[in-house]
Scaffold this active site. Structure first.
Site, PDB file in Angstrom:
ATOM      1  N   LYS A  15       0.843  -1.207   0.000  1.00 16.98           N
ATOM      2  CA  LYS A  15       0.000   0.000   0.000  1.00 16.98           C
ATOM      3  C   LYS A  15       0.874   1.251   0.000  1.00 16.98           C
ATOM      4  CE  LYS A  15      -3.833  -2.375   2.192  1.00 16.98           C
ATOM      5  NZ  LYS A  15      -4.554  -2.747   3.425  1.00 16.98           N
ATOM      6  N   GLN A  74      -4.449  -1.518   9.668  1.00 11.74           N
ATOM      7  CA  GLN A  74      -4.365  -2.834   9.021  1.00 11.74           C
ATOM      8  C   GLN A  74      -4.970  -3.910   9.930  1.00 11.74           C
ATOM      9  OE1 GLN A  74      -3.216  -3.453   5.798  1.00 11.74           O
ATOM     10  NE2 GLN A  74      -4.043  -5.491   6.190  1.00 11.74           N
ATOM     11  N   ASP A 112     -10.916   3.152   4.165  1.00 10.30           N
ATOM     12  CA  ASP A 112     -11.245   1.733   4.000  1.00 10.30           C
ATOM     13  C   ASP A 112     -12.762   1.540   3.888  1.00 10.30           C
ATOM     14  OD1 ASP A 112      -9.212  -0.089   3.671  1.00 10.30           O
ATOM     15  OD2 ASP A 112      -8.727  -0.219   5.807  1.00 10.30           O
TER      16      ASP A 112
END
Ligand code: NDP
Length: 287
Positions: free
Chosen positions: A53, A97, A120
């Site tokens: 990422k 994460q 997200d």
């Protein structure tokens, strides 16, 4: 029939070229799009995801910040960092994460991220917006799947779609997106009595289960469009999806490969959400 492949790498590369231009245009106006990533613990897969990422951000002209915590981190410290990043005007996206170590309440952590920086798309406010068809951040993986269908010219409106999997991250938002696009959607899961019966009617199949090659060609309707979200590591170290590519591609009209399908699109949509957040800030400043 031999299915045409929907190439996630090619589509991702094409979209990211546009991102680089947009990020450069924003930088000229004094805003550098910035994603903050929080990684807790030493899960090897999570470390790879975070590394990928961050590398993708750098290539697209998006600044990234990485905050690492040990496996036994105190949740209060992580929540404190999130509060700090929420207040920081130079940060446009915050990502924690997953999975988090056991001492964490993952839902509480995700809710602590301000909805306007929740790139997200996991915050209840964004989930609610998606369910109601209002603007908000859309979870990256299902959003990437929709982009793949669009790029391949798949007619979603009126199609029979079957989503296998009902997780908050993939299955549920995927079903909502297909529904919004006009498909008739069936969501299958571990309690579904006869998966093959549902699949035989499906014009579009999205598999998000986590079981190597469980969907085989004989379960599919001829000409179906197959999107394989699954990422499974086999004993020989190779990756495979939830769909048996060899048999499915004999029956399907379009199919996404693993690797090189949904994976690169997930990161691409994360970049898209971060840019969207930064552009929103720029617009607010200009208003
Ligand atoms: P989860 O484990 O959270 O969900 C799996 C879903 O599959 C559950 O809803 C479960 O049902 C359902 N399921 C399990 N067994 C069966 C079965 N035999 N028949 C039908 N449904 C079944 O996984 P995620 O949604 O997080 O991820 C799914 C897959 O996608 C994984 O392989 C993951 O690695 C991959 N993934 C890939 C991404 C990418 O970028 N390509 C991003 C995110 C995930 P129930 O709810 O009843 O338990």
């Amino acid at each position: 029939m031999s299915a045409r492949i929907i190439d996630g790498n090619a589509l991702a590369a094409q979209m990211r070229t546009d991102f680089t231009t947009r990020a450069a245009a924003m930088a000229q106006q004094g805003i550098t799009p910035c994603l903050a990533v929080i990684l807790v613990g030493s899960d090897p897969a999570s470390q790879v995801y975070v590394r990928n990422k961050i590398a993708a951000c750098e290539k697209s002209g998006i600044k990234s910040l990485k905050f690492e915590y040990p496996q036994d981190a105190n949740p209060a410290d992580v929540l404190g960092k999130i509060a700090e990043l929420n207040a920081d005007q130079s940060v446009h996206g915050i990502l924690v994460q997953l999975p988090l170590p056991r001492q964490f309440d993952a839902d509480a952590v995700l809710e602590a991220i301000h909805a306007s920086k929740d790139v997200d798309g996991f915050h209840a406010e964004n989930v609610g917006a998606l369910a109601q068809g209002r603007p908000g951040f859309i979870p990256c993986t299902p959003n990437g799947c929709m982009e793949m269908l669009k790029s391949a010219g798949v007619q979603v409106k009126g199609a029979e779609a079957v989503v296998i999997g009902r997780s908050n991250i993939v299955g549920k938002p995927m079903a909502l997106l297909l529904l919004q696009a006009g498909a008739t959607v069936t969501v299958c899961h571990s309690q579904t009595r006869d998966l093959a019966e549902h699949l035989r009617r499906a014009d579009i199949v999205v598999a998000a289960v986590g079981k190597p090659r469980m969907v085989t060609g004989d379960m599919l309707k001829p000409g179906a469009v197959v999107v394989d979200v699954g990422i499974n590591r086999l004993d020989d170290g190779k990756l495979c999806g939830d769909v048996d590519f060899a048999s499915a591609s004999e029956v399907a009209s379009l199919i996404t490969p693993v690797p090189g399908g949904v994976g690169p699109m997930t990161i691409t949509m994360l970049l898209a959400n971060t840019l969207q957040s930064a552009e929103r800030q720029l617009k607010a400043r200009q208003a």
